[in-house]
Design a protein around this motif. Structure first.
Motif, PDB file in Angstrom:
ATOM      1  N   LYS A 178      25.255   7.282 -58.687  1.00 44.39           N
ATOM      2  CA  LYS A 178      25.433   6.108 -57.851  1.00 44.39           C
ATOM      3  C   LYS A 178      26.760   5.424 -58.179  1.00 44.39           C
ATOM      4  O   LYS A 178      27.382   5.682 -59.207  1.00 44.39           O
ATOM      5  N   GLN A 179      27.171   4.555 -57.270  1.00 43.11           N
ATOM      6  CA  GLN A 179      28.533   4.032 -57.318  1.00 43.11           C
ATOM      7  C   GLN A 179      28.843   3.256 -58.590  1.00 43.11           C
ATOM      8  O   GLN A 179      29.970   3.299 -59.083  1.00 43.11           O
ATOM      9  N   ASP A 180      27.856   2.556 -59.159  1.00 38.53           N
ATOM     10  CA  ASP A 180      28.159   1.773 -60.352  1.00 38.53           C
ATOM     11  C   ASP A 180      28.544   2.662 -61.526  1.00 38.53           C
ATOM     12  O   ASP A 180      29.447   2.343 -62.299  1.00 38.53           O
ATOM     13  N   LEU A 181      27.877   3.823 -61.663  1.00 36.63           N
ATOM     14  CA  LEU A 181      28.268   4.746 -62.730  1.00 36.63           C
ATOM     15  C   LEU A 181      29.616   5.397 -62.421  1.00 36.63           C
ATOM     16  O   LEU A 181      30.445   5.577 -63.322  1.00 36.63           O
ATOM     17  N   LEU A 182      29.852   5.744 -61.175  1.00 40.65           N
ATOM     18  CA  LEU A 182      31.145   6.322 -60.818  1.00 40.65           C
ATOM     19  C   LEU A 182      32.277   5.352 -61.128  1.00 40.65           C
ATOM     20  O   LEU A 182      33.368   5.759 -61.520  1.00 40.65           O
ATOM     21  N   TYR A 183      32.000   4.071 -60.969  1.00 38.22           N
ATOM     22  CA  TYR A 183      33.001   3.059 -61.298  1.00 38.22           C
ATOM     23  C   TYR A 183      33.364   3.148 -62.783  1.00 38.22           C
ATOM     24  O   TYR A 183      34.538   3.141 -63.155  1.00 38.22           O
ATOM     25  N   SER A 184      32.356   3.246 -63.648  1.00 37.87           N
ATOM     26  CA  SER A 184      32.621   3.367 -65.077  1.00 37.87           C
ATOM     27  C   SER A 184      33.313   4.683 -65.403  1.00 37.87           C
ATOM     28  O   SER A 184      34.217   4.731 -66.248  1.00 37.87           O
ATOM     29  N   PHE A 185      32.901   5.771 -64.735  1.00 37.22           N
ATOM     30  CA  PHE A 185      33.529   7.066 -64.999  1.00 37.22           C
ATOM     31  C   PHE A 185      34.992   7.066 -64.569  1.00 37.22           C
ATOM     32  O   PHE A 185      35.766   7.922 -64.998  1.00 37.22           O
ATOM     33  N   GLY A 186      35.388   6.117 -63.711  1.00 41.80           N
ATOM     34  CA  GLY A 186      36.747   6.081 -63.201  1.00 41.80           C
ATOM     35  C   GLY A 186      37.729   5.346 -64.084  1.00 41.80           C
ATOM     36  O   GLY A 186      38.869   5.136 -63.683  1.00 41.80           O
ATOM     37  N   ALA A 187      37.319   4.954 -65.279  1.00 43.03           N
ATOM     38  CA  ALA A 187      38.241   4.278 -66.188  1.00 43.03           C
ATOM     39  C   ALA A 187      39.426   5.181 -66.504  1.00 43.03           C
ATOM     40  O   ALA A 187      39.285   6.389 -66.668  1.00 43.03           O
TER      41      ALA A 187
ATOM     42  N   ILE B  84      35.904  10.162 -33.970  1.00 41.37           N
ATOM     43  CA  ILE B  84      35.772  10.461 -35.401  1.00 41.37           C
ATOM     44  C   ILE B  84      36.296   9.299 -36.227  1.00 41.37           C
ATOM     45  O   ILE B  84      35.684   8.902 -37.233  1.00 41.37           O
ATOM     46  N   ARG B  85      37.406   8.704 -35.813  1.00 43.12           N
ATOM     47  CA  ARG B  85      37.940   7.571 -36.571  1.00 43.12           C
ATOM     48  C   ARG B  85      37.002   6.365 -36.507  1.00 43.12           C
ATOM     49  O   ARG B  85      36.961   5.562 -37.431  1.00 43.12           O
ATOM     50  N   ALA B  86      36.235   6.268 -35.424  1.00 41.22           N
ATOM     51  CA  ALA B  86      35.251   5.186 -35.336  1.00 41.22           C
ATOM     52  C   ALA B  86      34.104   5.408 -36.318  1.00 41.22           C
ATOM     53  O   ALA B  86      33.570   4.449 -36.894  1.00 41.22           O
ATOM     54  N   GLU B  87      33.712   6.653 -36.516  1.00 37.90           N
ATOM     55  CA  GLU B  87      32.664   6.971 -37.484  1.00 37.90           C
ATOM     56  C   GLU B  87      33.173   6.855 -38.916  1.00 37.90           C
ATOM     57  O   GLU B  87      32.400   6.618 -39.847  1.00 37.90           O
ATOM     58  N   LEU B  88      34.489   7.012 -39.098  1.00 36.90           N
ATOM     59  CA  LEU B  88      35.073   7.007 -40.434  1.00 36.90           C
ATOM     60  C   LEU B  88      36.308   6.103 -40.424  1.00 36.90           C
ATOM     61  O   LEU B  88      37.445   6.577 -40.494  1.00 36.90           O
ATOM     62  N   PRO B  89      36.118   4.794 -40.339  1.00 39.78           N
ATOM     63  CA  PRO B  89      37.268   3.879 -40.261  1.00 39.78           C
ATOM     64  C   PRO B  89      37.954   3.733 -41.613  1.00 39.78           C
ATOM     65  O   PRO B  89      37.359   3.295 -42.589  1.00 39.78           O
ATOM     66  N   LEU B  90      39.216   4.101 -41.662  1.00 44.53           N
ATOM     67  CA  LEU B  90      39.987   4.052 -42.909  1.00 44.53           C
ATOM     68  C   LEU B  90      41.271   3.268 -42.686  1.00 44.53           C
ATOM     69  O   LEU B  90      41.791   3.189 -41.580  1.00 44.53           O
ATOM     70  N   ARG B  91      41.800   2.702 -43.788  1.00 46.07           N
ATOM     71  CA  ARG B  91      43.116   2.094 -43.762  1.00 46.07           C
ATOM     72  C   ARG B  91      43.790   2.326 -45.105  1.00 46.07           C
ATOM     73  O   ARG B  91      43.137   2.439 -46.136  1.00 46.07           O
ATOM     74  N   ARG B  92      45.109   2.385 -45.087  1.00 50.41           N
ATOM     75  CA  ARG B  92      45.864   2.566 -46.324  1.00 50.41           C
ATOM     76  C   ARG B  92      45.864   1.276 -47.127  1.00 50.41           C
ATOM     77  O   ARG B  92      45.946   0.181 -46.572  1.00 50.41           O
ATOM     78  N   THR B  93      45.792   1.419 -48.445  1.00 52.40           N
ATOM     79  CA  THR B  93      45.841   0.266 -49.334  1.00 52.40           C
ATOM     80  C   THR B  93      46.860   0.526 -50.430  1.00 52.40           C
ATOM     81  O   THR B  93      46.833   1.576 -51.076  1.00 52.40           O
ATOM     82  N   TRP B  94      47.751  -0.423 -50.640  1.00 51.90           N
ATOM     83  CA  TRP B  94      48.733  -0.329 -51.726  1.00 51.90           C
ATOM     84  C   TRP B  94      48.166  -1.010 -52.963  1.00 51.90           C
ATOM     85  O   TRP B  94      47.562  -2.073 -52.885  1.00 51.90           O
TER      86      TRP B  94
ATOM     87  N   ILE C 107      37.786   5.697 -56.903  1.00 56.67           N
ATOM     88  CA  ILE C 107      36.655   4.894 -56.459  1.00 56.67           C
ATOM     89  C   ILE C 107      36.604   4.848 -54.932  1.00 56.67           C
ATOM     90  O   ILE C 107      35.540   5.020 -54.319  1.00 56.67           O
ATOM     91  N   ALA C 108      37.757   4.625 -54.302  1.00 56.68           N
ATOM     92  CA  ALA C 108      37.806   4.602 -52.842  1.00 56.68           C
ATOM     93  C   ALA C 108      37.439   5.966 -52.266  1.00 56.68           C
ATOM     94  O   ALA C 108      36.720   6.056 -51.266  1.00 56.68           O
ATOM     95  N   ARG C 109      37.919   7.000 -52.917  1.00 61.02           N
ATOM     96  CA  ARG C 109      37.621   8.359 -52.440  1.00 61.02           C
ATOM     97  C   ARG C 109      36.125   8.650 -52.526  1.00 61.02           C
ATOM     98  O   ARG C 109      35.551   9.279 -51.635  1.00 61.02           O
ATOM     99  N   ASP C 110      35.486   8.202 -53.605  1.00 61.63           N
ATOM    100  CA  ASP C 110      34.039   8.391 -53.728  1.00 61.63           C
ATOM    101  C   ASP C 110      33.309   7.755 -52.554  1.00 61.63           C
ATOM    102  O   ASP C 110      32.364   8.339 -51.997  1.00 61.63           O
ATOM    103  N   GLN C 111      33.734   6.558 -52.174  1.00 62.96           N
ATOM    104  CA  GLN C 111      33.081   5.865 -51.066  1.00 62.96           C
ATOM    105  C   GLN C 111      33.305   6.606 -49.750  1.00 62.96           C
ATOM    106  O   GLN C 111      32.392   6.724 -48.915  1.00 62.96           O
TER     107      GLN C 111
END
Length: 351
Positions: free
Chosen positions: A125-134, A331-341, A194-198
């Motif tokens: 689950k995402q909370d553990l993935l967050y810790s694994f992403g250190a 497809i972009r409506a099903e998977l809405p993404l945006r770039r983040t700096w 983390i973003a990729r996991d989501q």
């Protein structure tokens, strides 16, 4: 008392192959000699000052704390989480040996027994993935009942969660602590991962079954190919065909198989695709599997490099990113993404 740790096998996964082949975890930190004389963090500060003479004092403290954990604090029977960069998976090991310098390179090593390998990241689950992403090379994972949940993954293959709302607020680091826990290390996490996991979780939930074939076809079309998708149901081992040129008749001509969900591609699947390439007089095969490939299939990656391409979830997402703006609106409506700096840390935490 048993504890859970995260150990990264190189910034670019350079120690991963040896870890699985020899059942040995290796870290570097520019150490290439026996440092068994350093029994605590303070003793390792001097080692780090020699290894990194131009680094700042806080870096020496940080690296010494991580190395102290690896050679002195981690105990036999502790569990280790290893995020595997080369396959975008997670493996779990049990520590079976004390610190030893590698006989050839002198790098610090610990012997392990692999309990689970090649686990998809969405096993957790995402909370553990967050810790694994250190970004830390070595740190303890203790929040959100992590140890018990990893033990459950070992036993049943599924993370049950801890039944509470997970905390994802980074805590301030404690650079001069004797240990580096996930509470401290989360101050600098791999936000890209983390973003990729989501994103992967969204793809897995939306593009199931034949819809994953539709997504792969859209990616190939956005890359300039003419694509024909087989209808749902029996497809004779061919999920889609693609070619170049106005009519799709020119090279490169591709035949693809697409496996969604929890299906792991077996060697007969690969042989079937190779046969389809020959039967259709295509130039190449494309083998797509959201859940990945068995070791016998992966062993043929180099052998088949000029005949077959292998897309696991990492390659699917990479190719999707490269053409996202050209994908169909549906497809972009099903998977809405945006770039983040985001700001890249000016002082690496990785050894």
């Amino acid at each position: 008392m048993k504890r859970l740790w995260k150990v990264a096998l190189g910034k670019n996964g350079e120690y991963e192959a040896g870890a699985f082949a020899k059942s040995v975890l290796t870290v570097d930190f520019n150490i290439h000699s026996d440092i068994s004389h350093a029994k605590d963090r303070d003793g390792l500060i001097a080692v780090m000052e020699t290894a990194f003479p131009d680094a700042k004092h806080k870096t020496h403290l940080n690296f010494a704390a991580q190395m102290n954990q690896f050679i002195n604090v981690i105990q036999i029977d502790d569990l280790i989480i290893c995020p595997v960069k080369t396959s975008s998976t997670i493996s779990i090991a049990r520590v079976t040996g004390d610190y030893k310098p590698d006989p050839e390179t002198g790098s610090p090593t610990r012997a392990v027994q692999w309990l689970k390998t090649d686990l998809p990241r969405d096993t957790f689950k995402q909370d553990l993935l967050y810790s694994f992403g250190a970004f830390m090379t070595v740190c303890e994972i203790s929040r959100n009942n992590a140890l018990a949940r990893v033990e459950q993954v070992i036993a049943a293959g599924k993370d049950p969660g801890d039944g509470t709302t997970p905390s994802t607020k980074p805590l301030a680091p404690v650079p001069d602590a004797d240990t580096v826990s996930d509470a401290a290390s989360e101050a600098m996490v791999d936000l890209d991962q983390i973003a990729r996991d989501q994103i992967e979780k969204r793809i897995a939930s939306v593009f199931t079954g034949h819809d994953l074939t539709t997504l792969v076809a859209a990616i190939l079309q956005a890359q300039g190919m003419k694509v024909r998708v087989s209808p749902p149901g029996a497809d004779g081992g061919i999920d889609l065909v693609a070619g170049s040129g106005p009519l799709g008749l020119e090279s490169p001509r591709i035949v693809a198989q697409v496996k969604s969900g929890t299906i792991t591609v077996q060697h007969p699947d690969l042989q079937g695709l190779i046969g389809s390439v020959q039967d259709t007089q295509a130039d190449y095969g494309l083998l797509v599997s959201w859940n990945g490939f068995t070791p016998p299939v992966r062993k043929r990656l180099n052998e088949l490099y000029f005949r077959v391409r292998f897309w696991g979830r990492q390659e699917i997402v990479d190719n999707l990113f490269s053409v996202y703006e050209e994908l169909p609106e549906a497809i972009r409506a099903e998977l809405p993404l945006r770039r983040t700096w985001t700001l890249v840390p000016d002082e690496g935490e990785d050894g």
